[in-house]
Design an enzyme around this catalytic site. Structure first.
Site, mmCIF file in Angstrom:
data_model
loop_
_atom_site.group_PDB
_atom_site.id
_atom_site.type_symbol
_atom_site.label_atom_id
_atom_site.label_comp_id
_atom_site.label_asym_id
_atom_site.label_seq_id
_atom_site.Cartn_x
_atom_site.Cartn_y
_atom_site.Cartn_z
ATOM 1 N N GLY A 37 37.058 67.375 -27.724
ATOM 2 C CA GLY A 37 38.326 67.817 -27.170
ATOM 3 C C GLY A 37 39.421 66.791 -27.351
ATOM 4 O O GLY A 37 39.174 65.621 -27.719
ATOM 5 N N HIS A 108 42.751 70.982 -26.755
ATOM 6 C CA HIS A 108 41.562 71.587 -27.361
ATOM 7 C C HIS A 108 40.342 71.121 -26.591
ATOM 8 O O HIS A 108 40.201 69.927 -26.278
ATOM 9 C CB HIS A 108 41.421 71.173 -28.824
ATOM 10 C CG HIS A 108 40.111 71.546 -29.433
ATOM 11 N ND1 HIS A 108 39.586 72.814 -29.358
ATOM 12 C CD2 HIS A 108 39.218 70.802 -30.147
ATOM 13 C CE1 HIS A 108 38.424 72.831 -29.984
ATOM 14 N NE2 HIS A 108 38.180 71.638 -30.471
ATOM 15 N N ASP A 133 48.027 86.894 -13.918
ATOM 16 C CA ASP A 133 48.953 85.858 -13.432
ATOM 17 C C ASP A 133 49.205 84.798 -14.498
ATOM 18 O O ASP A 133 50.341 84.504 -14.865
ATOM 19 C CB ASP A 133 48.355 85.148 -12.200
ATOM 20 C CG ASP A 133 48.337 85.999 -10.964
ATOM 21 O OD1 ASP A 133 47.654 85.610 -9.997
ATOM 22 O OD2 ASP A 133 48.985 87.066 -10.954
ATOM 23 N N HIS A 173 34.464 78.262 -32.770
ATOM 24 C CA HIS A 173 34.831 76.867 -32.539
ATOM 25 C C HIS A 173 35.078 76.616 -31.058
ATOM 26 O O HIS A 173 34.284 75.945 -30.408
ATOM 27 C CB HIS A 173 36.074 76.527 -33.372
ATOM 28 C CG HIS A 173 36.457 75.086 -33.302
ATOM 29 N ND1 HIS A 173 37.468 74.540 -34.042
ATOM 30 C CD2 HIS A 173 35.961 74.061 -32.554
ATOM 31 C CE1 HIS A 173 37.570 73.269 -33.768
ATOM 32 N NE2 HIS A 173 36.670 72.939 -32.882
ATOM 33 N N TYR A 227 55.775 82.711 -7.660
ATOM 34 C CA TYR A 227 54.666 81.974 -7.026
ATOM 35 C C TYR A 227 54.977 80.485 -6.892
ATOM 36 O O TYR A 227 55.678 79.886 -7.735
ATOM 37 C CB TYR A 227 53.404 82.136 -7.868
ATOM 38 C CG TYR A 227 52.261 81.250 -7.436
ATOM 39 C CD1 TYR A 227 51.959 80.082 -8.150
ATOM 40 C CD2 TYR A 227 51.519 81.538 -6.304
ATOM 41 C CE1 TYR A 227 50.933 79.253 -7.755
ATOM 42 C CE2 TYR A 227 50.485 80.707 -5.897
ATOM 43 C CZ TYR A 227 50.194 79.566 -6.634
ATOM 44 O OH TYR A 227 49.186 78.742 -6.230
HETATM 45 O O1 LIG Z 1 36.239 70.241 -32.518
HETATM 46 C C1 LIG Z 1 36.124 69.109 -32.973
HETATM 47 C C2 LIG Z 1 35.076 68.774 -33.966
HETATM 48 O O2 LIG Z 1 34.482 69.974 -34.387
HETATM 49 C C3 LIG Z 1 37.039 68.022 -32.506
HETATM 50 O O3 LIG Z 1 38.151 68.620 -31.900
HETATM 51 C C4 LIG Z 1 36.354 67.177 -31.431
HETATM 52 O O4 LIG Z 1 36.058 68.038 -30.342
HETATM 53 C C5 LIG Z 1 37.263 66.072 -30.932
HETATM 54 O O5 LIG Z 1 37.630 65.320 -32.059
HETATM 55 P P1 LIG Z 1 38.580 64.030 -31.903
HETATM 56 O O6 LIG Z 1 39.845 64.471 -31.170
HETATM 57 O O7 LIG Z 1 37.817 62.992 -31.087
HETATM 58 O O8 LIG Z 1 38.843 63.591 -33.333
#
Ligand SMILES: O=C(CO)[C@@H](O)[C@H](O)COP(=O)(O)O
Length: 236
Positions: A37, A108, A133, A173, A227
């Protein structure tokens, strides 16, 4: 760095502080494991954003370890953190910032329930008021895309542009979320995982009951504009 105005340098420092603190929220809400992430935040008033370094543990992140990038995804040299490689999703975040000027933050994760819906390439139907919401309807699925170029970013923008949802489930993903700033994007990631889990459990018990579109519209309008503590009339 010295070519940047004092105002931009102050803005950069503020975004660094916010984005560093927000990475701890992903851990607190159980949305990430190990180094998976990432979060980025756009620098107001500049064609720049701040993002997590790649593969660095969340407990090792601080404002100075984050990486300042241009909207092309290039690391700004001779700035704090620039000795490391930026997140492997930097190109995706940069593409979103270039093509969605209203977006100030991107997140992410591989949070469990949202990623399970992404593995089925199945949109999360809007069957609870919390979804209406926060997301104004279903959580859409974006295309399968290999990390490393504009593919993921293009998939995020093509799916979310004009869509009320601030979350997209990238097929096979996991989720990406956007917001007016990094904190808003993190909120979307937290609320996404909550509704993904609830709807998953609900469906195990039987058929889901959709909410009427007009009710979704009314709920979204209220939550977004009434809200909580709305700014006083005329406040900046
Ligand atoms: O989804 C992926 C790899 O598939 C990346 O998003 C890792 O979850 C995090 O990568 P870095 O931000 O540490 O490069």
């Amino acid at each position: 760095m010295s070519t940047l105005s004092p105002e931009v340098q102050v803005a950069i420092a503020r975004v660094r502080d916010d984005v560093a603190a927000l990475h701890a929220e992903l851990v607190r809400y159980g949305l990430v494991v190990w180094t998976g992430g990432n979060i980025s935040g756009r620098v107001p008033g500049a064609d720049l954003f701040v993002i997590k370094p790649s593969g660095v543990g969340y407990h090792d992140l601080d404002p100075s370890s984050l990486i300042l990038c241009t909207l092309d995804g290039d690391v700004v040299p001779d700035t704090p953190g620039s000795d490391r490689s930026p997140s492997s999703d930097t190109a995706a975040h940069a593409y979103v910032y270039r093509n969605m000027p209203e977006v100030g933050g991107v997140v992410h994760t591989h949070s469990t329930y949202a990623t399970a819906w992404a593995a089925r390439a199945e949109a999360i139907p809007c069957v609870i008021t919390a979804m209406a919401d926060e997301f104004g309807g279903e959580i859409p699925v974006g295309p399968f895309a290999i990390i490393g170029d504009d593919s993921i970013g293009r998939g995020i923008v093509e799916t979310l542009a004009g869509h009320r949802s601030r979350a997209v489930l990238m097929r096979n993903h996991g989720p990406f979320t956007i917001g007016r700033d990094a904190r808003d994007a993190v909120k979307a990631a937290v609320m996404l995982e909550d509704v993904a889990r609830t709807v998953h459990i609900a469906r195990q018990g039987g058929a889901l009951v959709p909410i009427a579109p007009e009710a979704i519209d009314a709920l979204f309008e209220r939550y977004q504009n009434v809200y909580g503590q709305q700014p006083a009339a005329g406040a900046q």
